[in-house]
Design a protein around this motif. Structure first.
Motif, short mmCIF file in Angstrom:
data_model
loop_
_atom_site.label_atom_id
_atom_site.label_comp_id
_atom_site.label_asym_id
_atom_site.label_seq_id
_atom_site.Cartn_x
_atom_site.Cartn_y
_atom_site.Cartn_z
N MET A 141 67.68 -3.12 9.79
CA MET A 141 67.16 -1.79 9.42
C MET A 141 66.43 -2.23 8.28
N ARG A 142 65.34 -0.72 8.26
CA ARG A 142 64.11 -0.68 7.28
C ARG A 142 64.82 0.69 6.09
N VAL A 143 64.41 -0.13 3.89
CA VAL A 143 64.36 0.39 3.41
C VAL A 143 63.60 0.84 3.13
N THR A 144 62.89 2.15 1.75
CA THR A 144 62.02 2.85 1.36
C THR A 144 62.75 2.22 0.18
N TYR A 145 61.44 1.75 -0.62
CA TYR A 145 61.90 2.78 -2.34
C TYR A 145 60.55 2.81 -2.88
N SER A 146 60.82 4.12 -3.20
CA SER A 146 59.15 4.33 -4.28
C SER A 146 60.12 6.09 -4.97
N ILE A 147 58.72 6.56 -5.82
CA ILE A 147 59.04 7.77 -6.33
C ILE A 147 59.71 8.96 -5.75
N GLU A 148 58.99 8.95 -5.18
CA GLU A 148 59.25 10.31 -3.90
C GLU A 148 60.69 10.54 -3.05
N LYS A 149 60.84 9.05 -2.91
CA LYS A 149 62.42 8.89 -2.04
C LYS A 149 62.93 7.72 -2.01
N ALA A 150 63.74 7.54 -1.64
CA ALA A 150 64.72 6.28 -1.55
C ALA A 150 65.32 6.49 0.38
N SER A 151 65.40 5.51 1.03
CA SER A 151 65.39 5.44 2.18
C SER A 151 66.36 3.96 2.83
N PHE A 152 67.66 4.40 3.65
CA PHE A 152 68.42 3.53 4.42
C PHE A 152 68.41 3.62 5.68
N GLY A 158 58.80 -0.55 -2.20
CA GLY A 158 58.04 -0.43 -1.23
C GLY A 158 59.27 -0.26 0.12
N GLU A 159 58.54 -0.82 1.23
CA GLU A 159 58.95 -0.92 2.25
C GLU A 159 60.02 -2.53 2.36
N TRP A 160 61.23 -2.16 2.58
CA TRP A 160 62.51 -3.64 2.99
C TRP A 160 62.64 -3.81 4.64
N SER A 161 63.16 -4.85 5.09
CA SER A 161 64.28 -5.00 5.88
C SER A 161 64.81 -5.90 5.77
N VAL A 162 66.03 -5.63 6.36
CA VAL A 162 67.73 -5.83 5.97
C VAL A 162 67.41 -7.83 6.74
N GLN A 163 67.83 -8.77 6.23
CA GLN A 163 67.41 -9.83 7.10
C GLN A 163 68.90 -10.37 7.60
N SER A 164 69.94 -10.70 6.42
CA SER A 164 70.40 -11.65 6.74
C SER A 164 71.98 -11.34 5.97
N ILE A 165 73.25 -11.45 5.76
CA ILE A 165 74.29 -11.48 5.22
C ILE A 165 74.45 -13.05 4.79
N VAL A 166 74.56 -12.68 2.96
CA VAL A 166 74.33 -14.06 2.47
C VAL A 166 75.19 -14.29 1.37
N GLY A 167 76.60 -13.60 1.53
CA GLY A 167 77.96 -13.95 0.54
C GLY A 167 78.37 -12.43 1.44
N SER A 168 79.92 -12.54 0.61
CA SER A 168 81.13 -12.16 0.56
C SER A 168 81.86 -11.81 -1.26
N LYS A 204 68.32 5.67 8.49
CA LYS A 204 68.39 7.64 8.83
C LYS A 204 68.41 8.14 7.33
N ASP A 205 69.23 7.52 6.64
CA ASP A 205 69.40 8.22 5.33
C ASP A 205 69.03 8.10 4.61
N GLU A 206 68.36 8.88 3.55
CA GLU A 206 67.80 9.61 2.38
C GLU A 206 67.68 10.23 1.45
N ILE A 207 66.83 10.12 0.63
CA ILE A 207 67.28 11.25 -0.52
C ILE A 207 65.91 11.17 -1.61
N MET A 208 66.18 12.42 -1.54
CA MET A 208 63.99 12.96 -2.36
C MET A 208 64.29 12.51 -3.65
N SER A 209 63.74 12.18 -4.46
CA SER A 209 63.21 12.44 -5.97
C SER A 209 64.44 11.31 -5.95
#
Length: 164
Positions: free
Chosen positions: A76-87, A52-62, A89-94
């Motif tokens: 920043m928006r993050v996507t995970y699916s069977i077709e691609k993963a993206s963070f 699904g679609e995700w968004s980075v909300q906060s820093i929770v530790g280190s 503008k960076d993405e990877i197909m399959s």
């Protein structure tokens, strides 16, 4: 008689070699702690909760050794699916997802942080990594169906699932 023995030995050798061939890695006899997640079809009924679609909300530790917190990752928006993963503008197909269940003791031994420091109060947690991708979000912890955490430069960032 000698010829029958030779044929029998040859047949036995062929059967032995053929039994050492490629096995089905999707069978239920595999390891319960690791499984490739992209064997699912793209239906929402059997898709992993982290698709699904995700968004980075906060820093929770280190971690004990970390770089300065990168506030630019927040939002920043993050996507995970069977077709691609993206963070962003960076993405990877399959992408090839690798899931692993890790106990809180093993988590501490590997990351030098307690799960409870990240707001996770369970005895184990599912981690997911994406093969051949080394960007932020390429590995993450599934906290629950709506929250995930990724580690980047020694800092833990929390992501929330976007509402549709």
């Amino acid at each position: 008689m000698k010829r029958i023995f030779q044929y029998s030995a040859l047949l036995l050798l062929v059967l032995l070699i053929s039994s050492c061939g490629k096995t089905d890695t999707n069978s239920s006899s595999g390891s319960a702690s690791e499984s490739p997640a992209n064997t699912n079809t793209n239906t929402s009924a059997d898709a992993p909760s982290y698709f699904g679609e995700w968004s980075v909300q906060s820093i929770v530790g280190s971690t004990p050794v970390s770089a300065a917190e990168d506030e630019k990752l927040i939002g920043m928006r993050v996507t995970y699916s069977i077709e691609k993963a993206s963070f962003d503008k960076d993405e990877i197909m399959s992408p090839e997802y690798k899931e692993e269940n890790i106990t809180k003791d093993d988590f501490f031994n590997e990351y030098r942080n307690e799960l409870s420091d990240l707001g996770i109060e369970t005895e184990s947690v599912k981690t997911v990594s994406i093969n051949n991708w080394t960007n932020p979000g390429s590995s993450f912890i599934v906290k629950d169906d709506q929250t995930m955490i990724f580690l980047w430069d020694g800092n833990y960032y929390e992501m929330k699932k976007e509402k549709k």
